[in-house]
Write a protein that holds these residues in place. Sequence first.
Motif, PDB file in Angstrom:
ATOM      1  N   THR A 122       0.875  -1.170   0.000  1.00  0.00           N
ATOM      2  CA  THR A 122       0.000   0.000   0.000  1.00  0.00           C
ATOM      3  C   THR A 122       0.909   1.215   0.000  1.00  0.00           C
ATOM      4  OG1 THR A 122      -0.124   0.336   2.385  1.00  0.00           O
ATOM      5  CG2 THR A 122      -1.664  -1.253   1.432  1.00  0.00           C
ATOM      6  N   HIS A 123       0.476   2.243  -0.721  1.00  0.00           N
ATOM      7  CA  HIS A 123       1.262   3.472  -0.776  1.00  0.00           C
ATOM      8  C   HIS A 123       0.417   4.633  -0.291  1.00  0.00           C
ATOM      9  CE1 HIS A 123       4.475   1.515  -3.034  1.00  0.00           C
ATOM     10  NE2 HIS A 123       3.534   0.956  -3.785  1.00  0.00           N
ATOM     11  N   SER A 161       1.602   3.190   4.511  1.00  0.00           N
ATOM     12  CA  SER A 161       2.403   2.512   3.493  1.00  0.00           C
ATOM     13  C   SER A 161       3.001   1.268   4.120  1.00  0.00           C
ATOM     14  CB  SER A 161       3.544   3.417   2.994  1.00  0.00           C
ATOM     15  OG  SER A 161       3.006   4.558   2.349  1.00  0.00           O
ATOM     16  N   THR A 220       4.441  -3.024   3.098  1.00  0.00           N
ATOM     17  CA  THR A 220       4.705  -4.025   2.057  1.00  0.00           C
ATOM     18  C   THR A 220       4.581  -5.427   2.644  1.00  0.00           C
ATOM     19  OG1 THR A 220       7.060  -4.047   2.565  1.00  0.00           O
ATOM     20  CG2 THR A 220       6.346  -2.568   0.794  1.00  0.00           C
ATOM     21  N   ARG A 250      -2.544   4.269  -2.997  1.00  0.00           N
ATOM     22  CA  ARG A 250      -2.635   3.196  -3.964  1.00  0.00           C
ATOM     23  C   ARG A 250      -2.435   1.835  -3.314  1.00  0.00           C
ATOM     24  NH1 ARG A 250       1.720   3.058  -7.246  1.00  0.00           N
ATOM     25  NH2 ARG A 250       2.787   4.579  -5.916  1.00  0.00           N
ATOM     26  N   GLU A 286      -1.032  -1.980  -4.478  1.00  0.00           N
ATOM     27  CA  GLU A 286      -0.382  -2.714  -5.563  1.00  0.00           C
ATOM     28  C   GLU A 286      -0.289  -4.193  -5.232  1.00  0.00           C
ATOM     29  OE1 GLU A 286       3.429  -1.124  -6.547  1.00  0.00           O
ATOM     30  OE2 GLU A 286       2.570   0.724  -7.384  1.00  0.00           O
ATOM     31  N   ARG A 318       1.343  -4.434  -9.685  1.00  0.00           N
ATOM     32  CA  ARG A 318       0.305  -3.863 -10.540  1.00  0.00           C
ATOM     33  C   ARG A 318      -0.644  -3.039  -9.676  1.00  0.00           C
ATOM     34  NH1 ARG A 318      -4.371  -7.813 -12.361  1.00  0.00           N
ATOM     35  NH2 ARG A 318      -5.775  -6.364 -13.446  1.00  0.00           N
ATOM     36  N   ASP A 319      -0.970  -1.836 -10.147  1.00  0.00           N
ATOM     37  CA  ASP A 319      -1.881  -0.973  -9.402  1.00  0.00           C
ATOM     38  C   ASP A 319      -3.297  -1.549  -9.466  1.00  0.00           C
ATOM     39  OD1 ASP A 319      -3.473   0.988  -8.340  1.00  0.00           O
ATOM     40  OD2 ASP A 319      -2.380   2.639  -9.283  1.00  0.00           O
ATOM     41  N   THR A 373      -5.808  -0.407  -7.361  1.00  0.00           N
ATOM     42  CA  THR A 373      -6.670   0.490  -6.575  1.00  0.00           C
ATOM     43  C   THR A 373      -8.054   0.645  -7.186  1.00  0.00           C
ATOM     44  OG1 THR A 373      -4.618   1.698  -6.230  1.00  0.00           O
ATOM     45  CG2 THR A 373      -6.608   2.651  -5.290  1.00  0.00           C
ATOM     46  N   ARG A 433      -9.833  -8.243  -7.688  1.00  0.00           N
ATOM     47  CA  ARG A 433      -8.645  -8.428  -6.852  1.00  0.00           C
ATOM     48  C   ARG A 433      -8.541  -9.878  -6.396  1.00  0.00           C
ATOM     49  NH1 ARG A 433      -8.097  -2.784  -3.339  1.00  0.00           N
ATOM     50  NH2 ARG A 433      -9.269  -1.569  -4.875  1.00  0.00           N
TER      51      ARG A 433
END
Lengths: 327, 249
Positions: free
Chosen positions: B8-9, B25, B27, B61, B63, B67-68, B70, B77
């Motif tokens: 997540t960003h 954010s 990972t 976002r 990912e 790959r995005d 969102t 998903r």
Amino acid sequence: MKRETLINAALLLGLLLVPLWAYVTDEPFTITLATKVAILALAGVGLNIALGLGGLVSLGHAAFFGIGGYAMGILASHAQSYTPLMESPFLIEGTKSMPVIWVTAILASALAALVIGTLSLRTSGVYFIMITLAFGQMLFFFAISWPAYGGEDGLSIYVRNGFPGMNTLDPIQFFALCFALLLAALWFSHRLANAPFGLALNAARQSPARVETVGLSPFHLRLIAFIISGAITGLAGALFADLNRFVSPNMLSWQTSGEIMIFIILGGVGRLCGPVAGAALFIALEHFLGGLSEFWHIWLGLLLLLVVLFARGGLIGVLAGRQVAHD
Amino acid sequence: MTDPVLATHNISKQFGALKASDDISLTLRPGEIHAIIGPNGAGKSTLIAQICGTLAPDSGRVELMGRDVTALTTRARAQAGLGRTFQISALAMEDTVLQNALLGALGARGGAFAMFRRALSDTNLRDVAMMALERVGLADEASMRTSDLSHGQRRQLEVAIALTLNPKAFVMDEPMAGMGAEGSAKMTGLLDELRKEAPILLVEHDMDAVFALADRLSVLVYGRIIATGSVSEIRANKDVQQAYLGEDA
Ligand SMILES: Nc1ncnc2c1ncn2[C@@H]1O[C@H](COP(=O)(O)OP(=O)(O)OP(=O)(O)O)[C@@H](O)[C@H]1O
Ligand SMILES: [Mg+2]
């Protein structure tokens, strides 16, 4: 499962034996009553796919029933007056052939279900009920205000439509056709319930979030179920109009939607033969109580209340016990 | 370092005056269990909902495999490889345990439009479903009605369904909530194995399990990640001790 299968078999056997007995004893009216049960049960089998399996409380199934009825009425009336439905861009003539009428009724009501479903399945709960009701009413008023096909008075046809190799004017033969279609629809709906499609649809009713999380679309599942449901009810509509040799806006009224739903509730929501039990009970009550009093609906209402309060599984539920998850 | 499977960003989500996600954010790397801990109402489930697509972030976002995703729906998903379990079991309660697992197998196959074949006679589907049930220890309960399962067994079924999807990443919201000690221990063992198949983003209150399993830990408080690190780093972290671990650290 075992016990319910037995009850279903007994029920269908009963529905077959009553008119056969009536045939032997020469009581055509009883055959007509049984035919009516078979046709209304078929309409219920259609709705049960949306309501029982999909959990879609449609109060607009009269739309499909009526579309099926008018498919019959329009095709047959053009055939009997020797006027084509339309001449350009291509010629479409009326017909008195049941198979052609049935296919037309199925396709027309499936198309209507596609449109109504696409718009109404975005909503749920009370909104869904209201939107399906609204669509039904729209068609009802459209039929009333469409003079070409009888408007408020409806459309009569002189002779029942024909089926290759059979004499449909003979009540027992027409019953046989309706009964065969009912059996076919029951078989189909049984297969559907146990197929991957039915499994997913059934799960979408209970937990839509779960269905999405495994990558399936509740909307698409419901839309397809709604189309199948509408098509079967539409076929029943064509038969019903043929039985009465008459179709009127009444077939499209919300009372008709309510009655189809009552068959299912009386017989057992989501039960394979629930609509058969419900329609049989309904017609029996109408026949016997209706003979005693004009206000027999009061008793129907009372019975409905009892079923909803004390026997949620309907007649089949009372006889067969709690629903066993499909096998 | 290897590319993260899931990331997540700068995700933010506001409910009225409440910042449920505040610039999050994080990972999830291949092979790891990344645990997210935090007090009740910290925004853990809200974060998961945004990762899985049931809730849209206000900004930021998500990912998956670089790959995005969102803008994708929950369904897309899932198809792209997210295997989610719910904090509050979302199961078809009237159906059997096996049928619930079959549903996952159907989803993994990519469609449920077969109308004539019996779902239960499809050996491929059935094998996938039974294998998943066996792994979570529910094989004997396969023909039970799901509503008759104990609370803990329902949690196991949630995990089994996620397993049938053969996902690229698991996202689990409190899979041990309400389980007894024995159940938790079994689930801990299972998750430990699962990480070899796909990394797990694990929201969990059971600290024994978290400390036993997590390769990395993130601490979420009032919608913000206040620390990320290994178990020992987090245990040593002053902010975390103050904000959250306080009494038992
Ligand atoms: N749809 C919503 N609308 C408004 N507020 C919400 C919504 N969903 C969650 N919240 C609020 O956001 C906050 C975070 O909720 P969330 O469920 O994400 O917490 P959590 O960390 O999962 O808690 P728990 O440990 O109890 O599961 C809570 O204060 C909750 O009340
Ligand atoms: Mg939560």
